[in-house]
Scaffold this active site. Structure first.
Site, PDB file in Angstrom:
ATOM      1  N   ASP A 187       0.960  -1.344   0.066  1.00 25.22           N
ATOM      2  CA  ASP A 187       0.154   0.026   0.151  1.00 25.22           C
ATOM      3  C   ASP A 187       0.866   1.138   0.139  1.00 25.22           C
ATOM      4  OD1 ASP A 187      -1.789   2.022   0.457  1.00 25.22           O
ATOM      5  OD2 ASP A 187      -2.161   1.500   2.522  1.00 25.22           O
ATOM      6  N   LYS A 200       2.376  11.537  -3.999  1.00 24.62           N
ATOM      7  CA  LYS A 200       1.263  10.799  -4.468  1.00 24.62           C
ATOM      8  C   LYS A 200       0.511  12.101  -5.233  1.00 24.62           C
ATOM      9  CE  LYS A 200      -1.787   6.960  -3.245  1.00 24.62           C
ATOM     10  NZ  LYS A 200      -2.161   6.128  -2.301  1.00 24.62           N
ATOM     11  N   GLU A 220      -7.115   0.734  -4.310  1.00 26.01           N
ATOM     12  CA  GLU A 220      -7.052   0.705  -3.044  1.00 26.01           C
ATOM     13  C   GLU A 220      -8.349   0.211  -2.259  1.00 26.01           C
ATOM     14  OE1 GLU A 220      -5.611   4.616  -1.876  1.00 26.01           O
ATOM     15  OE2 GLU A 220      -3.524   4.416  -2.752  1.00 26.01           O
ATOM     16  N   ASP A 263     -12.809   4.879   1.870  1.00 22.02           N
ATOM     17  CA  ASP A 263     -11.348   4.822   2.103  1.00 22.02           C
ATOM     18  C   ASP A 263     -10.780   6.418   1.946  1.00 22.02           C
ATOM     19  OD1 ASP A 263      -8.630   4.664   2.235  1.00 22.02           O
ATOM     20  OD2 ASP A 263      -8.529   3.331   0.247  1.00 22.02           O
TER      21      ASP A 263
END
Length: 607
Positions: free
Chosen positions: A13, A74, A179, A203
């Protein structure tokens, strides 16, 4: 259910703020702790005059080195420098972002006395190398294969950039998966042999928000719909509290603290801590001595104030949940389970809004929100590595795919949330009389005009026989494979002439030369890291030896088993080397070992 294999495959992850790694071991998934004993590792890289630090070590020194400690990459990966979101984030980060080739955002740091630009892929690869090393130390063997997760709403360019980061890190990226899909696999794994269950995965992480609706049924995990915002997460909640505190401080002391990196870093850390505290307490204190120009900062912040500051962001989360539910063609009453993932899903107001929307339905908190994504990625890695044989994953396209037609309009060929792999066709024709070729521009996005969407690639179909406009019949086929890789072909039905392109978005991707260079750099970095680790070990060994000999010397003197002259001689030697250590922090391994040998001879009577 499972079998032994020679090469292990891991699931990573790669988070905005924290990363996590898992592996199928002993017939179960094991989340692997780092060298500090923590099961998540900061997605952070720091550059100092002497070394590069990754993970926990980078986080420890961020307050003293904010301008050369890189995080949140990211939010940069797969984007262009002139992207409004990049320009907005650039104002908040203490490190420097500059435009690179093809408007690629580059992170500029000073390393070993030289200014050096890094692509977001390269920084991400350093974090991936760290996760790879954590796994290798645990497994006691090399690791090459990995499944890496990305936000569900990552576009084609961002997914490919993440895959490039894996390649730079020396990993064979078996698959990129979403994810929330990984989290759904985690929750649904034990129920794979039971009846059908519709799972909504909420999430909310440090930098991105994803919502997915997944159906789990007898060994099959099928994604029904995905949604989210790649620029919404815990960091944004921190920013709201940070700006509020800056305004309070400036107003109280009649100053403007500006964009001082060290001051803002200290304040941001306290704001993040306050946010975490408010998940369990209704009130907390932000207290910092000598924050700016000698002035202390002290304020109480209540949960209600935190919720007020972020009300619009929380509402945005719920709007995206409603949209995803609508896209899935399921009603809220058909959702069996609501799974919370990501650290920010712990925020009470978020949970309250979610529960209210689903009319009081209990939220599932049985999975660890920090580890669920890595757990699911590791399960998928085990499946692809043929360690588990009874799990099938069916994903969807997160964005619509289509082509530009007249007046800059986008004609959708593959609607978003289409299950993949898929093959879709659509027929087009020419715009002008006697036109013998057509330009085909491929886009992804949800806006009506292509100008507002993301260009993926272009090619030309030649050899169309001259005819009046509207007469030629051109068939365009969109093939999306299991990894979301798109191939587009165009064929003139009349002549059979065909041309095709596999979309690679080369303008924004790293070239093979750049990737090869970064792979070579990564090997150099790893060698430097290993040398630095050896140096730290040699220095630490010397420090421990001095401490140990001082204790033994005190014992020998108290027992009267050593002559005063000899004791003074040893004490003097120990103190001299201790002073030398203070002044020679960056000495070579050989120097540290030589000093240890000198002391060993001097202290022989104590051993």
């Amino acid at each position: 259910m499972a079998r032994k294999v020679k090469d292990k495959a891991i699931g990573i992850d790669l988070g905005t703020t924290y990363s996590c790694v898992g592996v199928w071991q002993h017939d179960r998934i094991e989340i692997i702790a780092n060298d500090q004993g923590n099961r998540t590792t900061p997605s952070m890289v720091a550059f100092t005059p002497d070394e590069r630090l990754v993970g926990e070590a980078a986080n420890f020194q961020i307050s003293t080195n904010p301008t050369h400690t890189v995080y949140d990459v990211k939010r940069l990966i797969g984007r262009r420098y002139n992207d409004p979101l990049v320009q907005s984030d650039k104002q908040l980060w203490p490190f420097t972002i500059i435009p690179g080739k093809n408007e690629k955002p580059m992170i500029e740091v000073t390393y070993k006395g030289e200014k050096k630009p890094f692509a977001a892929e390269e920084i991400s690869s350093m974090v991936l190398v760290k996760m790879k090393m954590i796994a290798e130390q645990y497994l006691q063997c090399g690791v090459k294969k990995a499944v890496i997760t990305v936000p569900a709403y990552f576009n084609d360019s961002q997914k490919r950039a993440t895959k490039d980061a894996g390649k730079i890190a020396g990993l064979d990226v078996m698959r990129i998966i979403n994810e929330p899909t990984a989290a759904a696999i985690t929750y649904g794994f034990d129920a794979l042999e039971e009846g059908t269950r519709n799972i909504l995965v909420f999430d909310l992480g440090g930098g991105t928000f994803d919502v997915s609706i997944v159906t789990v049924e007898r060994g099959k995990v099928e994604v029904k719909a995905v949604g989210g915002d790649m620029h919404l997460g815990g960091g944004d909640f921190d920013n709201r509290v940070l700006n509020y505190c800056v305004q309070l401080f400036n107003k109280k002391y009649k100053v403007d603290m500006g964009r001082n990196p060290k001051v803002l870093r200290r304040l941001r850390s306290e704001c993040e801590r306050a946010k975490r505290s408010l998940s369990s307490a209704v009130e907390t204190v932000i207290d910092i001595d000598s924050l700016y120009e000698g002035q202390d900062f002290h304020t109480k912040i209540r949960r209600a104030k935190f919720e007020e500051l972020n009300a619009d962001l929380f509402d945005k989360c719920m709007q995206l949940v409603k949209q995803c539910l609508q896209d899935s063609k399921l009603s809220k009453h058909q959702i069996n389970d609501i799974v919370l993932v990501g650290g920010s899903s712990r925020i009470p107001k978020v949970q309250e809004l979610l529960s209210q929307f689903f009319e009081g339905k209990e939220l599932c908190k049985s999975v660890n929100p920090d580890e669920a994504v890595a757990y699911g990625a590791a399960l998928q890695a085990a499946v692809l590595n043929k360690e588990i044989i009874h799990l099938v994953l069916m994903d969807v396209t997160p964005l619509s795919l289509g082509v530009a037609v007249s007046n800059g309009v986008m004609s959708v060929v593959v609607p978003r949330n289409t299950p993949i792999p898929t093959l879709k066709e659509k027929y087009f024709t020419t715009k002008y009389d006697n036109q013998t070729s057509v330009n085909i521009s491929i886009y992804e996005g949800e806006r009506a005009l292509v100008a507002h969407n993301n260009l993926l690639g272009e090619f030309v179909l030649h050899g169309i026989p001259p005819a009046r406009c509207g007469v030629p019949n051109i068939r365009e086929c969109f093939l999306v494979d299991v990894e979301g890789i798109l191939t587009v072909s165009a064929q003139d039905v009349g002549t059979g002439r065909i041309n095709r392109i596999t979309v690679t978005n080369e303008r924004e991707r790293l070239s093979k030369v750049e990737i090869d260079r970064m792979v070579a750099d990564a090997k150099i970095f790893r060698k430097e890291d290993e040398e630095m680790a050896k140096k730290h070990l040699a220095k630490n060994t010397l420090e421990c030896y001095i401490c140990n000999m001082k204790s033994r010397l005190m014992e020998a003197k108290s027992r009267g088993t050593i002559q005063t002259r000899v004791a003074d001689d040893i004490s003097g030697a120990l103190n001299m080397v201790e002073e030398w250590l203070d002044e020679n922090d960056n000495a070579t391994i050989e120097k540290f070992e030589a000093k240890l040998n000198e002391l060993s001879l001097k202290c022989k009577c104590l051993t």
